[in-house]
Structure formats: C-alpha cells, structure tokens
Scaffold this motif. Structure first.
Motif, PDB file in Angstrom:
ATOM      1  N   ILE A 123       0.821  -1.224   0.000  1.00 48.32           N
ATOM      2  CA  ILE A 123       0.000   0.000   0.000  1.00 48.32           C
ATOM      3  C   ILE A 123       0.850   1.268   0.000  1.00 48.32           C
ATOM      4  CG2 ILE A 123      -0.224   0.173   2.540  1.00 48.32           C
ATOM      5  CD1 ILE A 123      -3.142   0.731   0.173  1.00 48.32           C
ATOM      6  N   PHE A 124       2.052   1.186   0.546  1.00 47.94           N
ATOM      7  CA  PHE A 124       2.839   2.415   0.687  1.00 47.94           C
ATOM      8  C   PHE A 124       3.622   2.770  -0.572  1.00 47.94           C
ATOM      9  CE2 PHE A 124       2.161   0.840   5.057  1.00 47.94           C
ATOM     10  CZ  PHE A 124       1.207   1.794   5.374  1.00 47.94           C
ATOM     11  N   ASN A 125       3.321   2.058  -1.648  1.00 48.95           N
ATOM     12  CA  ASN A 125       3.942   2.384  -2.931  1.00 48.95           C
ATOM     13  C   ASN A 125       3.027   3.220  -3.812  1.00 48.95           C
ATOM     14  OD1 ASN A 125       6.498   1.066  -2.626  1.00 48.95           O
ATOM     15  ND2 ASN A 125       5.295  -0.815  -2.506  1.00 48.95           N
ATOM     16  N   TYR A 126       1.985   3.792  -3.185  1.00 46.51           N
ATOM     17  CA  TYR A 126       1.082   4.686  -3.928  1.00 46.51           C
ATOM     18  C   TYR A 126       1.283   6.105  -3.406  1.00 46.51           C
ATOM     19  CZ  TYR A 126      -1.057   0.402  -5.578  1.00 46.51           C
ATOM     20  OH  TYR A 126      -1.250  -0.809  -6.168  1.00 46.51           O
ATOM     21  N   PRO A 127       1.121   7.098  -4.288  1.00 49.35           N
ATOM     22  CA  PRO A 127       1.373   8.487  -3.860  1.00 49.35           C
ATOM     23  C   PRO A 127       0.182   9.119  -3.136  1.00 49.35           C
ATOM     24  CG  PRO A 127       0.837   8.423  -6.206  1.00 49.35           C
ATOM     25  CD  PRO A 127       0.783   6.991  -5.718  1.00 49.35           C
ATOM     26  N   THR A 128       0.461  10.116  -2.294  1.00 46.36           N
ATOM     27  CA  THR A 128      -0.605  10.906  -1.654  1.00 46.36           C
ATOM     28  C   THR A 128      -0.726  12.211  -2.427  1.00 46.36           C
ATOM     29  OG1 THR A 128       1.145  11.423  -0.050  1.00 46.36           O
ATOM     30  CG2 THR A 128      -0.648  10.045   0.717  1.00 46.36           C
ATOM     31  N   GLN A 129      -1.754  12.277  -3.276  1.00 50.18           N
ATOM     32  CA  GLN A 129      -1.845  13.401  -4.210  1.00 50.18           C
ATOM     33  C   GLN A 129      -2.627  14.593  -3.684  1.00 50.18           C
ATOM     34  OE1 GLN A 129      -3.549  11.594  -7.697  1.00 50.18           O
ATOM     35  NE2 GLN A 129      -1.749  10.353  -8.095  1.00 50.18           N
ATOM     36  N   THR A 130      -3.623  14.325  -2.825  1.00 47.17           N
ATOM     37  CA  THR A 130      -4.448  15.439  -2.305  1.00 47.17           C
ATOM     38  C   THR A 130      -4.637  15.250  -0.803  1.00 47.17           C
ATOM     39  OG1 THR A 130      -6.598  14.308  -2.474  1.00 47.17           O
ATOM     40  CG2 THR A 130      -5.792  15.423  -4.465  1.00 47.17           C
ATOM     41  N   TRP A 131      -5.179  16.272  -0.157  1.00 44.35           N
ATOM     42  CA  TRP A 131      -5.433  16.169   1.290  1.00 44.35           C
ATOM     43  C   TRP A 131      -6.394  15.011   1.597  1.00 44.35           C
ATOM     44  CZ3 TRP A 131      -3.733  16.682   5.870  1.00 44.35           C
ATOM     45  CH2 TRP A 131      -4.602  16.605   6.955  1.00 44.35           C
ATOM     46  N   ALA A 132      -7.325  14.751   0.672  1.00 40.65           N
ATOM     47  CA  ALA A 132      -8.281  13.664   0.916  1.00 40.65           C
ATOM     48  C   ALA A 132      -7.566  12.317   1.027  1.00 40.65           C
ATOM     49  CB  ALA A 132      -9.322  13.617  -0.199  1.00 40.65           C
ATOM     50  N   ASP A 133      -6.394  12.198   0.425  1.00 38.17           N
ATOM     51  CA  ASP A 133      -5.659  10.933   0.532  1.00 38.17           C
ATOM     52  C   ASP A 133      -5.265  10.653   1.985  1.00 38.17           C
ATOM     53  OD1 ASP A 133      -5.900  11.094  -2.178  1.00 38.17           O
ATOM     54  OD2 ASP A 133      -3.817  10.652  -2.635  1.00 38.17           O
ATOM     55  N   ILE A 134      -5.079  11.709   2.751  1.00 44.68           N
ATOM     56  CA  ILE A 134      -4.739  11.519   4.171  1.00 44.68           C
ATOM     57  C   ILE A 134      -5.961  10.947   4.902  1.00 44.68           C
ATOM     58  CG2 ILE A 134      -3.994  12.736   6.296  1.00 44.68           C
ATOM     59  CD1 ILE A 134      -1.854  12.345   3.982  1.00 44.68           C
ATOM     60  N   GLY A 135      -7.138  11.440   4.518  1.00 49.45           N
ATOM     61  CA  GLY A 135      -8.373  10.871   5.082  1.00 49.45           C
ATOM     62  C   GLY A 135      -8.523   9.407   4.673  1.00 49.45           C
ATOM     63  N   ALA A 136      -8.273   9.144   3.389  1.00 49.80           N
ATOM     64  CA  ALA A 136      -8.448   7.771   2.881  1.00 49.80           C
ATOM     65  C   ALA A 136      -7.452   6.813   3.536  1.00 49.80           C
ATOM     66  CB  ALA A 136      -8.284   7.762   1.363  1.00 49.80           C
ATOM     67  N   ILE A 137      -6.241   7.263   3.779  1.00 50.62           N
ATOM     68  CA  ILE A 137      -5.256   6.377   4.420  1.00 50.62           C
ATOM     69  C   ILE A 137      -5.717   6.022   5.838  1.00 50.62           C
ATOM     70  CG2 ILE A 137      -2.896   6.205   5.334  1.00 50.62           C
ATOM     71  CD1 ILE A 137      -1.868   7.575   2.902  1.00 50.62           C
ATOM     72  N   GLY A 138      -6.096   7.052   6.605  1.00 51.76           N
ATOM     73  CA  GLY A 138      -6.533   6.778   7.976  1.00 51.76           C
ATOM     74  C   GLY A 138      -7.735   5.836   7.982  1.00 51.76           C
ATOM     75  N   TRP A 139      -8.709   6.160   7.175  1.00 53.13           N
ATOM     76  CA  TRP A 139      -9.959   5.372   7.157  1.00 53.13           C
ATOM     77  C   TRP A 139      -9.711   3.963   6.615  1.00 53.13           C
ATOM     78  CZ3 TRP A 139     -13.939   6.028   2.680  1.00 53.13           C
ATOM     79  CH2 TRP A 139     -15.044   5.182   2.890  1.00 53.13           C
ATOM     80  N   LEU A 140      -9.137   3.876   5.413  1.00 53.44           N
ATOM     81  CA  LEU A 140      -9.037   2.562   4.761  1.00 53.44           C
ATOM     82  C   LEU A 140      -7.776   1.787   5.158  1.00 53.44           C
ATOM     83  CD1 LEU A 140     -10.075   3.692   1.157  1.00 53.44           C
ATOM     84  CD2 LEU A 140     -11.544   2.655   2.904  1.00 53.44           C
ATOM     85  N   VAL A 141      -6.619   2.443   5.113  1.00 55.38           N
ATOM     86  CA  VAL A 141      -5.364   1.719   5.355  1.00 55.38           C
ATOM     87  C   VAL A 141      -5.258   1.330   6.832  1.00 55.38           C
ATOM     88  CG1 VAL A 141      -2.839   1.860   5.208  1.00 55.38           C
ATOM     89  CG2 VAL A 141      -4.264   2.827   3.375  1.00 55.38           C
ATOM     90  N   ASP A 142      -5.536   2.296   7.709  1.00 55.38           N
ATOM     91  CA  ASP A 142      -5.515   1.934   9.131  1.00 55.38           C
ATOM     92  C   ASP A 142      -6.678   1.008   9.470  1.00 55.38           C
ATOM     93  OD1 ASP A 142      -3.306   3.615  10.816  1.00 55.38           O
ATOM     94  OD2 ASP A 142      -3.940   4.687   9.039  1.00 55.38           O
ATOM     95  N   GLY A 143      -7.795   1.200   8.769  1.00 56.06           N
ATOM     96  CA  GLY A 143      -8.939   0.300   8.977  1.00 56.06           C
ATOM     97  C   GLY A 143      -8.572  -1.131   8.609  1.00 56.06           C
ATOM     98  N   ALA A 144      -7.895  -1.287   7.473  1.00 52.16           N
ATOM     99  CA  ALA A 144      -7.463  -2.626   7.056  1.00 52.16           C
ATOM    100  C   ALA A 144      -6.420  -3.171   8.036  1.00 52.16           C
ATOM    101  CB  ALA A 144      -6.872  -2.570   5.644  1.00 52.16           C
TER     102      ALA A 144
END
Ligand code: BYC
Length: 327
Positions: A123-144
């Motif tokens: 998962i950490f081989n994808y870029p964070t392009q917008t502020w929403a990506d920080i939301g998506a990481i917390g929600w989905l990546v930490d959720g997973a």
C-alpha cells in the motif's frame, strides 16, 4: 545471526518428531511462546519475516503521510497528523524490538529492506496526491491494518502479540481521524466531495490488496495458521474489512468503486468484483508508482544516520573496559 541465550533458535536444537509434536501441543493449548523457549527454525523464520515486514511497513508508511504534515489545512489537522505519523514510528520500534527477540538485529533487518530481500506493505507504494488521501489512508489503510492486527493480538508468539495490543489501540484513533476527514470533505463543497470520492476510488483496491494474495495463492497461510501466528486467512480478513467499510462509505454518501459489489444475503456479506492481482505483483516486484522513492528515502535516512551508529558503537566500546573492571 543468533543472539546468545536463544535456546531453540541456536540452530543446534534437533527438530525430532517428538520436539515438533511437543511444540505443536503447546500451540494447540494456546500457550504463548516466549523468546527463550525452544522453537522450530521455520517458526522463528516465519516470525522474523512477518514481524520484519510489519516493522518496515510502519516506518515506510510514515513517508506518504509525512508528505502532508506541512500542508495540513488547519492547526488541528496538523497536530493530529503529526501525532499519527509519530505513532507509526513508535509501532515500527516496538516491532523491530519484537523481531530482535528472535535473534535478528535491526541492522540486519534494515539491510534486508534496502537490498530488497525484505518486503513492506504494497500500500505504501502509492502516492498521496491530495489532502483527501490523508483521510483515505486513515480510514481505509488503518482500517485494514486494524482488521489484520486485532487477531495478531492473539498470535502465539508473546512479544509480537503484546506489541500488537498497544498498536491496535493507537490504530483505532488513526482510523477515526481518517474517517472524520472524509466525513468533513464529503459534507463540504462539491469540489471537496469530489476530492473525497477520488481518494476513495484510488485507495480502495490497493487497500484490499493489503490483506495479501487470495487464499489459493497464499503460500504461507496454512503453516502460519497451524502455528497460530495467523488466526484468519487473507480472504477471510479481506471479507471482514469490506463488510465493515461499505456501510461507512454509504453513511457519508461516497461510492465504493466496485460495480460488482452486491450484498449476499446467504453468506451475510458482500460479494465483490475481481481484484487486479497483476497490479499487486507489479508493486511487489518494485514497479509500483512510488517503490523507488520509498527505498531511496529509507536509504538516505540510513546513510545520514551512519555517524550516530558509529558514535554509539564507539561509546559502547569505551564503556566496556570500565564495566568489566567494575564487576
Ligand atoms: N504487501 O503467503 P502470503 C500500517 C507477501 S502498516 C507486500 O499470504 P503471509 C500503517 C508476503 O510477505 C501494517 N507483500 O504471506 C503504517 C509473502 O512474501 P514472502 C502492515 C505482501 O505472510 C503506517 C507473499 O506475499 N501490516 O498499518 O502469510 C501508516 C505471499 O503472501 C503483501 C502488516 O505487515 C502486501 N500487502 O501473509 C498507516 C501485517 N501481502 O515474505 C498504516 C502483518 C502478502 O513469502 N503481516 N505479501 O516473500 C501479515 O499479516 C501477513 O504477513 C500478510 C501476508 C497478511 C501481509
């Protein structure tokens, strides 16, 4: 390679059928295996591989989010993100320490990461392009991560299981932090809502890949389940994650980017569309969008820290004669 005092991990314990059966009986009786206990070499190696990969993931995982610390949209968001990134660093340290109890040094694990022998989460081989990506990481990546790590609190190896208890407590704050960002964006302007949807579109499938290959292709699952290192298979955990996350997306008015997603009444869970395993394999081979940058950043940190390791070694060497004389 082997630390002194590691009985059973000394490469000398003979793995007779009786030894292996006695070890399995301890596992089946839900006893925790501790660092000085005799253990089959395969068990030790599996744990070094998994805990090492897990530790590297926490440390490499600081990079995509760290990229947004200076650009967080408010002081409150910045403080929370900074704390989260620091937490991930702490998780990496507990995990390196847990792996060290198996007789592998942190230096050795880092070398394995840098030369490609050890993996870290795709998962950490994808870029964070917008502020929403920080939301998506917390929600989905930490959720997973929570879905995967709650069962690891019951892992048969004591130091890993205990590290996971604290990690999971912190991960649940991370997940809420991310979901709250997504909720705010989803209720904001049209542009903000689109930004949230776009982040969900890009992070959904890579998040499903975090759980590893499907069960039929998972080479390590069977043995790891027998040793109670893993308590659920990759597909079981992926299913749990989907079932928990789809209603969360619906609640904030976002759409999971899977046209085949349907509720299956009989199984009491969602059926989902096919996962692009060729993308997963490409990322694991080092060909994801950010693989090279991530390893370059870790290599730089390792090189920049060389003087610290050298100074620590010189300090330890200076203290040694004094300590011996005092005995
Ligand atoms: N990415 O036989 P399988 C976090 C590898 S960080 C890369 O199913 P296993 C966070 C696998 O290693 C949380 N490689 O393996 C941090 C194996 O290769 P090797 C990270 C993957 O071990 C910062 C091969 O594929 N979590 O939360 O039974 C910010 C075959 O797979 C992946 C962990 O590390 C992948 N996604 O099961 C935010 C959890 N999947 O080693 C958040 C601990 C598979 O044989 N790890 N591979 O060459 C595990 O639970 C298990 O190791 C896995 C894989 C479920 C990942």
């Amino acid at each position: 390679m082997y630390a002194q005092g590691l009985i059973g991990a000394d490469g000398k314990t003979e793995e007779t059928d009786a030894f292996l059966a006695a070890f399995q009986a301890r596992i089946d009786a839900e006893e925790k295996i501790e660092p000085n206990d005799p253990m089959p070499e395969g068990y030790r190696r599996t744990l070094v591989r998994q805990i090492g990969q897990h530790a590297h993931s926490e440390i490499v995982g600081m990079l995509p989010e760290g990229n947004w610390v200076t650009r967080a949209p408010s002081l409150r968001r910045k403080v929370a993100l900074l704390a989260k990134v620091q937490d991930e660093g702490g998780h990496g340290l507990y995990l390196y320490a847990a792996a060290e109890t198996l007789g592998v040094s942190r230096e050795e694990m880092t070398e394995q990461l840098l030369d490609g022998r050890a993996k870290y989460s795709s998962i950490f081989n994808y870029p964070t392009q917008t502020w929403a990506d920080i939301g998506a990481i917390g929600w989905l990546v930490d959720g997973a991560a929570i879905m995967n790590q709650i069962p690891l609190c019951r892992c048969s190896y004591g130091p890993y299981a205990r590290a996971m208890i604290r990690v999971c407590k912190e991960e649940s704050f991370h997940q809420r932090q991310g979901y709250e960002i997504m909720m705010t964006l989803a209720q904001g302007t049209e542009d903000q809502r689109e930004m949230a949807q776009d982040a969900l579109n890009r992070w959904w499938w890579p998040s499903l890949m975090m759980f590893g290959p499907s069960d039929k292709d998972s080479v390590n699952s069977d043995q790891s389940m027998k040793w109670k290192i893993k308590r659920f298979t990759n597909d079981e955990l992926r299913q749990k994650f989907i079932d928990a996350t789809v209603p969360q997306a619906e609640k904030i008015g976002l759409t999971v980017p899977d046209p085949d997603l349907t509720w299956n009444e009989a199984k009491g869970g969602y059926d989902h569309g096919p996962i692009d395993w060729s993308e997963f394999k490409r990322v694991l081979k080092g060909e994801g969008p950010m693989n090279r940058d991530r390893i370059r950043a870790r290599q730089k940190a390792w090189d920049d820290g060389a003087w610290v390791r050298e100074a620590a070694r010189a300090h330890a060497a200076k203290r040694q004669p004094a300590a011996l004389a005092a005995e």
